[in-house]
Enzyme design. Structure first.
Site, mmCIF file in Angstrom:
data_model
loop_
_atom_site.group_PDB
_atom_site.id
_atom_site.type_symbol
_atom_site.label_atom_id
_atom_site.label_comp_id
_atom_site.label_asym_id
_atom_site.label_seq_id
_atom_site.Cartn_x
_atom_site.Cartn_y
_atom_site.Cartn_z
ATOM 1 N N THR A 185 39.491 46.297 41.349
ATOM 2 C CA THR A 185 39.836 45.017 41.974
ATOM 3 C C THR A 185 40.478 44.858 43.216
ATOM 4 O OG1 THR A 185 42.224 44.909 40.775
ATOM 5 C CG2 THR A 185 40.064 44.148 39.385
ATOM 6 N N GLU A 330 36.491 42.608 35.827
ATOM 7 C CA GLU A 330 36.976 42.863 34.603
ATOM 8 C C GLU A 330 36.140 42.763 33.584
ATOM 9 O OE1 GLU A 330 38.734 41.598 36.980
ATOM 10 O OE2 GLU A 330 40.953 42.246 36.798
ATOM 11 N N LYS A 439 53.088 23.795 42.806
ATOM 12 C CA LYS A 439 54.134 23.297 41.898
ATOM 13 C C LYS A 439 54.929 22.003 42.575
ATOM 14 C CE LYS A 439 54.066 27.216 39.401
ATOM 15 N NZ LYS A 439 53.585 28.383 40.296
ATOM 16 N N TRP A 444 51.450 20.278 38.521
ATOM 17 C CA TRP A 444 50.677 21.246 39.032
ATOM 18 C C TRP A 444 49.558 20.469 39.874
ATOM 19 C CZ3 TRP A 444 49.538 25.904 35.630
ATOM 20 C CH2 TRP A 444 50.695 26.692 35.312
HETATM 21 P P1 ADP Z 1 38.130 40.336 43.702
HETATM 22 O O1 ADP Z 1 39.374 39.599 43.847
HETATM 23 O O2 ADP Z 1 38.198 41.634 43.864
HETATM 24 O O3 ADP Z 1 37.245 39.494 44.704
HETATM 25 P P2 ADP Z 1 36.685 39.312 41.402
HETATM 26 O O4 ADP Z 1 35.543 38.993 41.881
HETATM 27 O O5 ADP Z 1 36.738 40.116 40.154
HETATM 28 O O6 ADP Z 1 37.319 40.299 42.288
HETATM 29 O O7 ADP Z 1 37.786 38.084 41.469
HETATM 30 C C1 ADP Z 1 37.653 37.356 40.177
HETATM 31 C C2 ADP Z 1 38.532 35.922 40.358
HETATM 32 O O8 ADP Z 1 37.734 35.184 41.264
HETATM 33 C C3 ADP Z 1 38.419 34.986 39.222
HETATM 34 O O9 ADP Z 1 39.585 35.481 38.523
HETATM 35 C C4 ADP Z 1 38.660 33.827 39.790
HETATM 36 O O10 ADP Z 1 40.075 33.383 40.431
HETATM 37 C C5 ADP Z 1 37.900 33.795 41.178
HETATM 38 N N1 ADP Z 1 36.709 33.290 40.796
HETATM 39 C C6 ADP Z 1 35.492 33.674 40.541
HETATM 40 N N2 ADP Z 1 34.312 32.789 40.503
HETATM 41 C C7 ADP Z 1 35.154 31.545 40.677
HETATM 42 C C8 ADP Z 1 34.628 30.022 40.821
HETATM 43 N N3 ADP Z 1 33.208 29.803 40.507
HETATM 44 N N4 ADP Z 1 35.535 29.131 41.089
HETATM 45 C C9 ADP Z 1 36.651 29.438 41.423
HETATM 46 N N5 ADP Z 1 37.103 30.719 41.224
HETATM 47 C C10 ADP Z 1 36.383 31.907 41.120
#
Ligand code: ADP
Length: 542
Positions: A185, A330, A439, A444
């Site tokens: 990640t 994940e 916040k 929120w």
């Molecule tokens: P990285 O942080 O490495 O880019 P990921 O692609 O696994 O890793 O990131 C996942 C995160 O991206 C999610 O937990 C969420 O916060 C955000 N995310 C993914 N898709 C969406 C979406 N459609 N809308 C809002 N947030 C998103």
């Protein structure tokens, strides 16, 4: 009593065997890193993957070895993945947009033993290879003719290396729970964490992703994964497309609007997927040139929230359906997708766009719930938000080497770090990442909602909202805006535009204009850097 059905381990190379047998002539088209468009098919990809496996085996690589790839989406990258998995080794995708120090940290943590690398990144690897003690062979994804001089002692051109193999090789017989792939990640907080996919989880994820209410894939599709294979498994497409025999169009190193348009058009792409920033570039290119998208049926948008205006433009101006999706590295990575259930089928216009701002519902294979801080499940009322938790056969059960254990509970739920709510029909909407939520006075405010509205303003190219400390309210939202080229947005005009679209107390306290907003290695707004950038900022009068 046990059932009397066959043991048929879920192994990734079975996907490729199937694709070669049933859809052998179906094409994989690549904009090669060297330049020209190249064409191969599933039969040839399988033959090359077997040679990769054979050569890796001869070079002494074994089950469980981590073998890194630092490469764009190309057919060769796909061959490398399947070859690596075919000897029971683990493909480890590296994100070239990370800083070199982060790459070195990740490669050492994973103890990568070999590396497949694109020409683009060879200079980078020359710099960092000496700092990764475990690294052996470096296979450059090109042919002998295009192979440059290199200071790397163990480097070889992919096509030359393959000439040593005849492909007379059998995939290793593995336990379906054996590790198959690895991806770290981004580590926006703390060190990056390794996610370790298994053969079983990759195969099940491909089944999950192919479902009609997920990616809805079949052999008639022409799919372009613009989302890189190094970003969360290309959202599963490298496994799902061969599982259903779909044509794959690989964009290689070029993701600008013109390059993407060219392939969408010439390869009659019917479905494509990427993060919003990519689509911003394409839409801008289409608006400038007046070109249309006659072949494209739908676009999957995720990785960060898909702005309403983007959905509207694709659907109204180009007749392309938008599937808003949410997922995480994940989760292999698909979590939810916004296809439309019968309960919502009558929606049109703004009502439909409201629904499409939600990230959608999970396909079979993903369980999801929202809890408060004490772990109590929240009602599905479309407004009570809390921590989003998930579990399923393609969701991580732990991070590599025990990092981040606090995100997993004893019932198998993984805390995503996202804040969201779920409506009565099961549609989930992310309101923020837990660490980005603003916040204000004990309540929120969703930064995502504000950003979504702000980018609807005709003079705004990109928008980000961060919380700034406030003497009375604790935090208040600051809107950071990149103006559109030629556009001259002003503070009052933008705030006026937002009024009526959101609760009054959510309206940002101020607007600042910048030339650029920082992005993470996966194309998301980098809130941490932005917060640092504005750490000295104070609202007028505070
Ligand atoms: P990285 O942080 O490495 O880019 P990921 O692609 O696994 O890793 O990131 C996942 C995160 O991206 C999610 O937990 C969420 O916060 C955000 N995310 C993914 N898709 C969406 C979406 N459609 N809308 C809002 N947030 C998103």
């Amino acid at each position: 009593m046990l059932g009397l059905m066959q043991e048929w381990p879920l192994l990734c190379h079975k996907i490729l065997d199937y694709a070669a047998a049933q859809h052998g002539t179906r094409e994989i088209v690549t904009r090669s890193v060297e330049g020209p468009i190249t064409r191969t098919n599933y039969r040839s990809v399988r033959a090359c993957a077997l040679k990769v496996a054979q050569q890796l085996d001869r070079d002494g690589y074994r089950e469980g070895d981590r073998i890194a790839t630092l490469a764009w989406n190309t057919a060769r990258h796909l061959e490398a993945w399947y070859g690596i998995m075919g000897i029971g080794a683990v493909y480890h995708t590296l994100n070239p947009r990370l800083f070199p120090e982060q790459l070195v940290w990740i490669m050492n943590h994973a103890e990568d033993k070999a590396l497949f690398v694109d020409l683009t990144f060879l200079p980078l690897v020359e710099k960092l290879a000496g700092e990764v003690a475990s690294l052996g062979k470096v296979i450059v994804l090109t042919d002998g003719a295009a192979m440059p001089e290199t200071s790397l002692k163990n480097a070889v051109a992919y096509e030359e290396w393959l000439t040593g193999a005849d492909g007379d090789f059998r995939w290793r017989n593995l336990d379906e729970n054996a590790a198959a792939g690895m991806c770290y990640t981004s580590g926006t907080t703390g060190d990056p964490k390794g996610v370790l996919y298994s053969h079983r989880s990759n195969v099940l994820h491909a089944f999950i992703a192919a479902q009609p209410d997920a990616l809805n894939l079949g052999s008639n599709e022409s799919i372009m994964p613009v989302v890189p294979m190094f970003h969360a498994n290309a959202w599963g497409i490298a496994h799902t497309a061969p599982m259903v025999g779909a044509k794959i169009v690989m964009p290689g190193a070029r993701m600008d609007g013109e390059a993407i348009y060219e392939l969408l058009d010439s390869e009659k792409v019917s479905m494509t997927a990427a993060v919003p920033t990519v689509w911003l570039m394409l839409l801008q290119y289409l608006e400038e040139t007046g070109k249309k998208l006659p072949h494209l049926n739908r676009v999957v948008i995720g990785g960060s929230a898909c702005p309403r205006i983007m959905t509207q433009k694709f659907q109204d101006n180009y007749g392309v359906d938008v599937i808003h999706a949410w997922g995480m590295t994940e989760m292999s990575p698909l979590g939810t997708l916004g296809s439309i259930k019968p309960a919502y089928a009558q929606l049109t216009g703004d009502g439909k766009l409201d629904l499409q701002e939600k990230q959608g519902f999970p396909p079979f294979g993903v369980e999801m719930k929202v809890t408060d801080d004490e772990g109590n499940e929240q009602p599905w009322d479309g407004k009570t938000f809390g921590k989003l938790k998930v579990r399923g056969p393609a969701v991580a059960s732990a991070y590599y080497a025990g990092a981040g254990a606090e995100q997993f509970d004893e019932e198998g739920w993984f805390d995503t770090g996202d804040v969201s709510h779920i409506d009565k029909f099961g549609y989930m909407q992310i309101t923020d990442r837990a660490k980005d939520v603003i916040k204000s006075g004990g309540e929120w405010i969703s930064s995502i909602d504000l950003e979504n509205i702000a980018v609807g303003h005709p003079d705004v190219a990109e928008a980000a909202v961060i919380g700034i400390s406030h003497p009375k309210w604790d935090e208040r939202p600051l809107l950071v805006v990149v103006p559109k080229a030629g556009g001259k947005p002003d503070r009052a005009g933008i705030l006026d535009y937002m009024k009526g679209k959101i609760a009054k107390w959510w309206i940002p306290d101020d607007v600042v204009f910048v030339d650029e907003i920082p992005h993470t290695a996966t194309g998301k707004i980098q809130k941490i850097t932005l917060r640092q950038q504005f750490s000295g900022y104070r609202f007028p009068g505070t």
